[in-house]
Design an enzyme around this catalytic site. Structure first.
Site, short mmCIF file in Angstrom:
data_model
loop_
_atom_site.label_atom_id
_atom_site.label_comp_id
_atom_site.label_asym_id
_atom_site.label_seq_id
_atom_site.Cartn_x
_atom_site.Cartn_y
_atom_site.Cartn_z
N SER A 15 57.54 8.82 -50.51
CA SER A 15 57.87 10.20 -50.90
C SER A 15 58.00 11.14 -49.71
O SER A 15 57.26 12.13 -49.57
CB SER A 15 56.83 10.71 -51.88
OG SER A 15 56.79 9.81 -52.96
N ARG A 48 61.63 12.93 -41.19
CA ARG A 48 60.46 13.61 -40.61
C ARG A 48 59.33 13.48 -41.61
O ARG A 48 59.56 13.39 -42.82
CB ARG A 48 60.77 15.09 -40.39
CG ARG A 48 61.26 15.78 -41.63
CD ARG A 48 61.48 17.26 -41.50
NE ARG A 48 61.93 17.76 -42.77
CZ ARG A 48 63.20 17.83 -43.13
NH1 ARG A 48 64.14 17.44 -42.30
NH2 ARG A 48 63.54 18.28 -44.33
N ASP A 87 59.83 9.72 -54.87
CA ASP A 87 59.13 9.94 -56.15
C ASP A 87 59.97 10.74 -57.15
O ASP A 87 59.89 10.52 -58.36
CB ASP A 87 57.75 10.61 -55.93
CG ASP A 87 57.77 11.83 -55.02
OD1 ASP A 87 58.85 12.20 -54.52
OD2 ASP A 87 56.69 12.42 -54.80
C1 BGC Z 1 58.72 15.10 -49.54
C2 BGC Z 1 59.57 14.58 -50.67
C3 BGC Z 1 58.72 14.39 -51.91
C4 BGC Z 1 57.92 15.63 -52.22
C5 BGC Z 1 57.00 15.43 -53.41
C6 BGC Z 1 57.92 16.31 -49.97
O1 BGC Z 1 57.06 16.69 -48.95
O2 BGC Z 1 59.52 15.43 -48.43
O3 BGC Z 1 60.18 13.37 -50.32
O4 BGC Z 1 59.56 14.08 -52.98
O5 BGC Z 1 57.14 15.99 -51.10
O6 BGC Z 1 56.13 14.37 -53.23
#
Ligand code: BGC
Length: 502
Positions: free
Chosen positions: A144, A159, A197
Site C-alpha cells: 500500500s 516513495r 489496498d
Molecule cells: C499510500 C497508498 C495507500 C494509502 C492507504 C498511502 O500513504 O501511498 O498507496 O493506498 O496510503 O493505505
C-alpha cells in the site's frame, strides 16, 4: 459552555476559524482535484494516477487456492483464500504477525527477510505435512505505497509514505526483492500480482456489488482507485491498448496539491510543522492533513502551542507527556469525542492517567471541540477526492467501497463524510444520497487473492497485457496483444517470457 472563561471561549472560536472547511472551500478543492487527477493521467503534476494492470472485476467464476500478503502499518497479515466452485464463495484462513516498528526505518534486506519468515511460518503451521509436495501458490501482495507498475507482477516504489523510510527500496522493483527472500527459503509461493489496498478494496467490493465504482482507504494513509478506460489515459497512448479496455487506476491522491501554482488546501501552521518534520517533506500534502496517522499529531501540536505560546491550556503544569512526536494516535481523539458524560469525566481521567495532566472543565471543553474540529475537517476534506472522481467520470450515482481504521472506527466519520459529499455535489435535500460510501469487503485479503486469480486466468486465456512473467503459471500457446490502436494480435510465448512490454 456558560461557565467557560472568555479567553478559552475566544480560543475555541479561533480554532473553529482555523479548522472549519466550508462548502465553498470544499468545492474549490474538488475543482482543483479534478485538474490534478487529469494531469496525473497525462503523466504530469502531483497525483501519480498509477495504472495497476487490473482490468476488470471478477465474474465470480474464478476458482483455485491463493495466498494474500498484506504489509500493513501495524501488522503483517498472510491469508490463504480458496475460491470455491460456488459462484462468488471463498474459504479463508489467516494469520497476523506484528510488524516491528524498527523495520519501517531499517533496510530492505531486513524487511523482506522478516516478511518471508512470516510466510514460511504460515506455510509451516497450515501445511506442515504437505510442505514439500505443495503446488506453487500464486500470491496477491498488497503493497500500500505508490508504485509504478509496467506489469501487474512488478512495482517500482515511487516513495515511501505514512512515515516509512526503509533504505534500498525506493526506485526499486519490490517483487524480485520479496521473491529472492522467498526463494532463499524454498517457499512454494510466487507473486502473481502486486496490489494497492485501494485496488483490492474496489475489486473485492465489486465482486459482490455491481454498482461499485470507487475503492478508497481512510486509515493510517488515504487514497482511492477507480476503473478508467485506456483511451482516457494519455500517458499509456504509446502502448496502443484498446481505447475501451478498462484499467484500474490507483490514484495515490494523498499527494494532491503537494506542489504547484494552485495551492488550495487550507493548511494550518500545525500541518506545515508536520510536513517539515516528516521523513519526506513536500510530499503527500493532502494525506498529511487528513489521514489517521496525522490526526493525533495535529491535536498534540495544537495543545503544545496553546500551552507554550498562549498560556491557555494547563498553565503551570508539566506537559512533557505531550512532547513526544506522534505519541497520540487517532484513538485518543475518538475517545474524547465518545466521552458519554456531560462533565467529560472520562476524558479528564484519561488526561490524568496517560498524560499526567489535571484538566479542568473549560480545558476539557476546548480539547473536546479541538478533537471534533480536527476529525470533522478530515472527514469533510476527504470527501473531495471521491467527489472529484465522480465529477470527472460522470458517476451520478454509484457505490464507493471504503476501508481503513478511520472509516470503520472513528465516531461520526461516515456521516460527516456523507454530509460533505452532499454539499459538494449539490444533491437535493430530502432524497436518498445517489453516491453512497460504505464499508467494503476485505480488499487486502480477498481482493488481493481475486486479483491474483484474475491474473492467472488471463494468462490461461492468453490475454497477457501487463503481465511480466507468464511462464510462472503455465504460459498459453498464443498470447493476445494489441498491435495497433483498437486491434488485438498475437505474439509468441518466448518473447512474452522475456518480459518485453506488450
Ligand atoms: C499510500 C497508498 C495507500 C494509502 C492507504 C498511502 O500513504 O501511498 O498507496 O493506498 O496510503 O493505505
Amino acid at each position: 459552555m456558560a461557565d467557560v472563561p472568555q479567553d478559552i471561549l475566544s480560543e475555541i472560536a479561533n480554532l473553529e476559524r482555523l479548522f472549519t472547511v466550508d462548502t465553498a472551500k470544499l468545492k474549490e478543492v474538488t475543482e482543483q482535484f479534478i485538474v490534478e487527477l487529469k494531469e496525473g493521467l497525462e503523466g504530469k503534476g502531483n497525483i501519480p494516477m498509477n495504472p495497476s494492470w487490473v482490468m476488470n472485476f471478477p465474474d465470480g467464476e474464478e476458482t483455485g487456492r491463493f495466498l494474500a500478503l498484506d504489509m500493513g502499518g501495524t501488522n503483517l497479515r498472510v491469508c490463504e483464500i480458496t475460491l470455491v466452485d460456488e459462484k462468488g464463495e471463498f474459504d479463508i484462513i489467516q494469520s497476523k504477525y506484528r510488524m516491528p516498528e524498527e523495520l519501517k526505518k531499517g533496510n530492505a534486506e531486513e524487511l523482506w527477510d522478516y516478511i518471508a519468515d512470516c510466510i514460511e511460518q504460515f506455510i509451516d503451521s497450515h501445511h506442515e505435512e504437505e510442505k514439500d509436495s505443495l503446488e506453487v501458490l500464486p500470491m496477491g501482495f498488497t503493497f500500500s505505497y505508490p508504485a509504478t507498475q509496467t506489469y501487474i507482477d512488478h512495482g517500482v516504489l515511487q516513495r515511501w509514505t505514512k512515515g516509512w523510510a526503509v533504505d534500498g527500496v525506493e526506485g526499486e522493483d519490490v517483487v524480485p526483492q520479496l521473491e529472492a527472500a522467498l526463494r532463499e527459503r524454498n517457499l512454494p509461493v510466487t507473486v502473481a500480482a502486486l496490489v494497492n489496498d485501494t485496488t483490492g478494496t474496489l475489486i473485492a467490493s465489486g465482486y459482490t456489488d455491481p454498482a461499485m465504482r470507487i475503492g478508497c482507504i481512510f486509515g493510517t494513509g488515504l487514497n482511492g482507485a477507480y476503473l478508467e478506460t485506456c483511451g482516457n489515459i494519455p500517458k499509456l497512448a504509446h502502448m496502443n491498448l484498446p481505447p475501451d479496455m478498462h484499467m484500474c487506476i490507483n490514484c495515490e491522491y494523498g499527494a494532491f496539491n503537494s506542489k504547484g501554482n494552485h495551492p488550495v488546501l487550507p493548511k494550518t501552521t500545525y500541518d506545515v510543522m508536520i510536513d517539515e518534520q516528516s521523513p519526506r517533506p513536500g510530499q503527500q500534502a493532502y494525506e498529511k492533513m487528513l489521514a489517521g496517522l496525522y490526526l493525533g499529531e495535529v491535536f498534540r501540536l495544537t495543545v503544545v502551542d496553546l500551552h507554550d505560546n498562549k498560556n491557555i491550556l494547563f498553565p503551570n503544569q508539566n506537559i512533557d507527556a505531550f512532547r513526544t512526536p506522534f505519541c497520540l494516535d487517532a484513538s485518543f481523539l475518538s475517545f474524547i469525542e465518545e466521552d458519554p458524560f456531560e462533565n467529560l469525566s472520562e476524558t479528564q481521567d484519561m488526561f490524568l492517567d496517560k498524560m499526567k495532566i489535571h484538566a479542568n472543565k473549560p480545558e476539557l471543553e476546548l480539547c473536546r471541540r479541538l478533537a471534533e474540529l480536527i476529525a470533522l475537517r478530515a472527514a469533510r476534506l476527504s470527501a473531495c477526492g471521491i467527489a472529484a472522481i465522480c465529477k470527472m467520470k460522470g458517476f451520478d450515482s454509484c457505490h464507493v467501497g471504503a476501508d481503513g481504521s478511520v472509516f470503520n472506527k472513528y465516531p461520526h466519520f461516515k456521516q460527516r463524510n456523507a454530509q460533505a459529499l452532499r454539499e459538494i455535489l449539490d444533491w437535493p435535500k430530502g432524497k436518498k444520497d445517489p453516491v453512497v460510501v460504505s464499508s467494503s469487503e476485505d480488499g487486502s485479503g480477498v481482493g488481493a487473492a481475486l486479483i491474483a486469480a484474475l491474473t492467472v486466468k488471463r494468462i490461461k486465456e492468453g490475454v497477457t497485457y501487463g503481465i511480466r512473467d507468464v511462464s510462472k503459471f503455465g504460459a498459453p500457446e498464443k498470447i493476445a496483444v494489441p498491435e495497433e490502436k483498437g486491434a488485438t494480435g498475437s505474439i509468441d510465448t518466448e518473447k512474452a517470457k522475456e518480459g518485453k512490454p506488450q
